[in-house]
Design a protein around this motif. Sequence first.
Motif: not given
Length: 358
Positions: A128-132, A161-166, A142-154
């Motif tokens: 989980x991260x804030x893309x800059x 990205x799997x989903x976004x909360x913001x 950068x992030x391997x395809x087998x690792x799901x990631x989601x964005x928060x705020x931005x």
Amino acid sequence: MSSLPTIKDVALLAGVSIGTVDRVVHNRGKVSERNMKAVQNAIDALGYRPSRIASALVKRRNGLKIGVCIPNVESEFWAEAMEGVHRAEEKLSPFGVTLVVDTNRTYDFRDQKASILRLLSEGVNALLLVPVQGKESQLDELIPPEIPYATVIEDIPDSRRLFHVGPNDCAMGTLAGRLALLYSGPGLQCVILAANCQFWGTQDRIRSFQEFLAKHDPTAKVLSTCEIPIQSERIAYQSIYEIAEQQMELHPEMNTFYVTNGLTQWAAAAVKNHKKQGQIRVFGYEHTEMTDTFLRDGIISATICQGPARQWYNAIYIMNEVLAGERTIENPVFNAECRILIEETIPFMRAESFSDTF
């Protein structure tokens, strides 16, 4: 105690550990007859029911690790965000879930890249991260395809990205425009102070703000849009103050500052120190240390608060449900609830509440 009892409530009432309650609920491990009876009585008295995520995580107790890559630039805002991370950790740690947190003190992608690589080396199952980087995002590479990631705020919509909360930044910009016209009146003369201009969200706020003014007050004018350097917390605070000073001297006709992020109080400080109170109104975002004072002084007219703690809590909880097989992402955007802060609403501001339903 909350209206929905938790495993901690059961443990407290029964006088046992959370682990003991967990063993009773899921019928595994040794528990004395006395403790089993105490736990069952507490469950009956409280009406406790294990959450779906708890049951799912127990079934696949593999030591799940979720990586949290979070900035720590404007300390007040990100300290509030970390409250949500800590609350989620407290909620999920009894079920074998580990949050691995790594912070970066700038919005430079090189720092974020190093942070992400550290988290990946820890063997996290998701990020989980804030893309800059905004539209120039390199996260998919950068992030391997087998690792799901989601964005928060931005957000970065054009990514995997799997989903976004913001927050809905377009709606926030529109609302800021309405508030500015409501307080400053027709013929608004505005300077926009914008940090993190590379962010999608910042661009959406500025565009929606300007579109609202153009539609509802043709006499309104944006005199200048100034980018605020934000390489570090100190630079951000100093820069917005100095640029606000410069703009007041350059545009003596101005009557409004619109600040696109949580640096609002520093623009207000410049207005106060230059004795422009009553002549220039400040609008912006978030609830920081001096916001209430400037609201009562009539320098800040309104801010819009997005609740970063709740966003991070929800994002972590959703990712856990995904990893546990309890949720399929159909709508990938979870919009955060935002609140308007004006002088009259200060008494009603309270700590954020957290819910597992979203």
